[in-house]
Design a protein around this motif. Structure first.
Motif, PDB file in Angstrom:
ATOM      1  N   CYS A 103     -31.900  35.128 -27.482  1.00  0.00           N
ATOM      2  CA  CYS A 103     -32.108  33.543 -27.501  1.00  0.00           C
ATOM      3  C   CYS A 103     -31.454  32.915 -28.080  1.00  0.00           C
ATOM      4  O   CYS A 103     -31.050  31.796 -28.461  1.00  0.00           O
ATOM      5  N   LEU A 104     -32.241  33.357 -29.210  1.00  0.00           N
ATOM      6  CA  LEU A 104     -32.351  32.627 -30.504  1.00  0.00           C
ATOM      7  C   LEU A 104     -30.752  33.167 -31.510  1.00  0.00           C
ATOM      8  O   LEU A 104     -30.129  32.430 -32.437  1.00  0.00           O
ATOM      9  N   GLN A 105     -30.241  34.716 -31.162  1.00  0.00           N
ATOM     10  CA  GLN A 105     -29.075  35.538 -31.756  1.00  0.00           C
ATOM     11  C   GLN A 105     -28.266  34.075 -31.152  1.00  0.00           C
ATOM     12  O   GLN A 105     -26.895  33.549 -31.718  1.00  0.00           O
ATOM     13  N   TRP A 106     -28.310  34.109 -29.865  1.00  0.00           N
ATOM     14  CA  TRP A 106     -27.168  33.076 -28.933  1.00  0.00           C
ATOM     15  C   TRP A 106     -27.119  31.691 -29.181  1.00  0.00           C
ATOM     16  O   TRP A 106     -26.115  30.910 -29.698  1.00  0.00           O
ATOM     17  N   SER A 107     -28.968  30.979 -29.985  1.00  0.00           N
ATOM     18  CA  SER A 107     -28.805  29.589 -29.720  1.00  0.00           C
ATOM     19  C   SER A 107     -28.030  28.899 -31.609  1.00  0.00           C
ATOM     20  O   SER A 107     -27.228  28.343 -31.357  1.00  0.00           O
ATOM     21  N   CYS A 108     -28.381  30.416 -32.354  1.00  0.00           N
ATOM     22  CA  CYS A 108     -27.390  29.779 -33.819  1.00  0.00           C
ATOM     23  C   CYS A 108     -26.473  29.931 -33.405  1.00  0.00           C
ATOM     24  O   CYS A 108     -25.568  29.147 -34.232  1.00  0.00           O
ATOM     25  N   ALA A 109     -25.380  30.853 -33.099  1.00  0.00           N
ATOM     26  CA  ALA A 109     -24.148  31.102 -33.354  1.00  0.00           C
ATOM     27  C   ALA A 109     -24.005  29.602 -32.356  1.00  0.00           C
ATOM     28  O   ALA A 109     -22.825  29.377 -32.641  1.00  0.00           O
ATOM     29  N   LEU A 110     -24.547  29.410 -31.499  1.00  0.00           N
ATOM     30  CA  LEU A 110     -23.721  28.350 -30.657  1.00  0.00           C
ATOM     31  C   LEU A 110     -24.100  26.894 -31.204  1.00  0.00           C
ATOM     32  O   LEU A 110     -23.070  25.686 -31.593  1.00  0.00           O
ATOM     33  N   ILE A 111     -25.402  26.551 -32.047  1.00  0.00           N
ATOM     34  CA  ILE A 111     -25.254  25.264 -33.026  1.00  0.00           C
ATOM     35  C   ILE A 111     -24.434  25.656 -34.241  1.00  0.00           C
ATOM     36  O   ILE A 111     -23.288  24.160 -34.597  1.00  0.00           O
ATOM     37  N   GLU A 112     -24.242  26.881 -34.586  1.00  0.00           N
ATOM     38  CA  GLU A 112     -23.441  26.490 -36.366  1.00  0.00           C
ATOM     39  C   GLU A 112     -21.958  26.309 -35.820  1.00  0.00           C
ATOM     40  O   GLU A 112     -21.455  25.124 -36.353  1.00  0.00           O
ATOM     41  N   ALA A 113     -21.822  26.727 -34.540  1.00  0.00           N
ATOM     42  CA  ALA A 113     -20.015  26.590 -33.932  1.00  0.00           C
ATOM     43  C   ALA A 113     -19.850  24.787 -33.777  1.00  0.00           C
ATOM     44  O   ALA A 113     -19.004  24.409 -34.335  1.00  0.00           O
ATOM     45  N   LYS A 114     -21.042  24.061 -33.133  1.00  0.00           N
ATOM     46  CA  LYS A 114     -21.078  22.579 -33.186  1.00  0.00           C
ATOM     47  C   LYS A 114     -21.247  21.951 -34.465  1.00  0.00           C
ATOM     48  O   LYS A 114     -20.392  21.450 -33.864  1.00  0.00           O
ATOM     49  N   LEU A 115     -21.764  23.240 -35.284  1.00  0.00           N
ATOM     50  CA  LEU A 115     -21.622  21.982 -36.465  1.00  0.00           C
ATOM     51  C   LEU A 115     -20.537  21.718 -37.307  1.00  0.00           C
ATOM     52  O   LEU A 115     -20.092  21.346 -37.837  1.00  0.00           O
ATOM     53  N   ARG A 116     -20.127  23.195 -37.398  1.00  0.00           N
ATOM     54  CA  ARG A 116     -18.913  23.609 -38.229  1.00  0.00           C
ATOM     55  C   ARG A 116     -17.701  22.187 -37.300  1.00  0.00           C
ATOM     56  O   ARG A 116     -16.888  21.669 -37.978  1.00  0.00           O
ATOM     57  N   ARG A 117     -17.629  22.108 -35.707  1.00  0.00           N
ATOM     58  CA  ARG A 117     -17.161  21.477 -35.408  1.00  0.00           C
ATOM     59  C   ARG A 117     -17.790  19.721 -35.681  1.00  0.00           C
ATOM     60  O   ARG A 117     -16.309  19.028 -35.642  1.00  0.00           O
ATOM     61  N   GLN A 118     -18.509  20.171 -35.556  1.00  0.00           N
ATOM     62  CA  GLN A 118     -18.614  18.159 -36.424  1.00  0.00           C
ATOM     63  C   GLN A 118     -18.301  17.780 -37.864  1.00  0.00           C
ATOM     64  O   GLN A 118     -17.796  17.036 -37.930  1.00  0.00           O
ATOM     65  N   ARG A 119     -17.966  19.181 -38.987  1.00  0.00           N
ATOM     66  CA  ARG A 119     -18.023  18.206 -39.830  1.00  0.00           C
ATOM     67  C   ARG A 119     -16.613  18.159 -39.810  1.00  0.00           C
ATOM     68  O   ARG A 119     -16.404  17.882 -40.584  1.00  0.00           O
TER      69      ARG A 119
END
Length: 341
Positions: free
Chosen positions: A102-118
């Motif tokens: 779950c942590l692996q999935w979540s980190c990849a998910l939030i990294e993608a979100k932050l990159r799109r925010q940036r």
């Protein structure tokens, strides 16, 4: 494939052969072939239809969404027949119990979100250099959050932190980045719209009213994509199960939220939506409501905006389902061998 929006008073929908016939105040207005539909959104308080219409939509796999006529909040959703492969859901439940997974999935998910925010903040900075200070500060905060996510993603390999604690920390990192992102949005929308940051339940300004409705529609897309590929929309890996919430759908839309934010900004920047398209609830809650003329603009634009987001959701859920199906089939095979022994 398209979306049918039912948003008029005294509207009646009847089933006629392989089409839906639309009547307004008793007068026939036209027909819509069911085979051309992928979803139906009902936001009219006085829209009338019978079970035959719902049955035809369900048989065709058309998702039917009922929204609150005033607040645009989802009340119910009806989906067609689901996927029949239980191996996917079995493996999904097993992965849910794996904190490291779950942590692996979540980190990849939030990294993608932050990159799109940036990327979105950079878009706003290029369009509004006069807001450089606020946007540069927001970008710096998102960059810091990206570094934190990278560190949290490495904890499971380095055994520096329990995965469950890392997941809790990830929520805090995501929240801080979201506040920075919305402070950037506040710097580029017209001050007359009164947007100072994210608020909801109810949204209290035009920008938040559009964000809430956009996120609601995107969430329904994620529910439909998960359902069609055999995934359980209720069982997420980052958003833990909560009563009445499709947590996997909440997971799936996280990387796409900034795209909705950028789209809402474009609507108010171009004055496609203006203050006169909104009203405020007189019941004391202070809710900002998108009027009928505004909804016509909103939904017409959304039909174009959602296409690449829908493709992303379909690809992502299909890939996840394939992986889980293989895991579930392997687990089932091993269990069968153990029982035979």
């Amino acid at each position: 494939m398209s979306t049918l929006l039912l948003d008029r008073a005294q509207l009646e929908v009847r089933s006629e052969g392989e089409a839906l016939a639309l009547y307004e105040a008793g007068e026939r207005r036209g027909t819509v072939p069911v085979k051309l539909l992928e979803r139906c959104i009902i936001q009219g308080a006085q829209t009338r239809l019978d079970s035959g219409v719902l049955l035809k939509l369900a048989e065709a796999g058309v998702a039917t969404v009922l929204l609150s006529p005033r607040l645009g909040r989802r009340v119910a959703v009806m989906l067609g027949a689901g996927h029949n492969d239980a191996a996917v859901r079995l493996a999904q439940a097993q992965r849910f119990s794996d904190a490291a997974g779950c942590l692996q999935w979540s980190c990849a998910l939030i990294e993608a979100k932050l990159r799109r925010q940036r990327k979105t903040l950079g878009l706003w900075l290029a369009a509004r250099p006069d807001a450089r200070k606020a946007l540069s500060d927001a970008i710096a905060s998102v960059d810091t959050a990206l570094q934190s996510v990278a560190a949290l993603a490495g904890t499971q390999d380095n055994n520096l932190q329990d995965p469950r604690s890392a997941l809790a920390a990830l929520l805090g990192v995501e929240g801080a980045a979201a506040r920075a992102h919305f402070s950037g949005l506040a710097a580029v929308v017209p001050p007359s719209l009164g947007f100072e940051g994210r608020n909801r339940r109810p949204p209290r300004d035009p920008v938040n009213a559009c964000l809430s409705l956009g996120y609601t529609l995107l969430h329904v897309e994620a529910v439909q994509a998960a359902h069609s590929t055999g995934l359980d929309p209720m069982l997420g890996f980052y958003h833990r199960p909560s009563f009445g919430r499709e947590s996997l759908a909440s997971d799936l839309i996280e990387p796409l939220r900034a795209s909705v934010d950028a789209w809402v900004w474009s609507l108010v920047r171009d004055r496609s939506l203006r203050a006169e398209h909104f009203t405020f609830d007189k019941g004391g809650q202070g809710a900002c409501l998108l009027g009928k003329a505004g909804r016509a603009v909103f939904y017409a634009s959304w039909a174009r905006e959602v296409k690449p987001l829908r493709r992303w959701l379909r690809r992502t859920t299909a890939a996840l389902a394939r992986t889980l199906r293989d895991e579930g089939a392997l687990s089932f095979s091993q269990d069968t061998e153990d029982e035979s022994c």
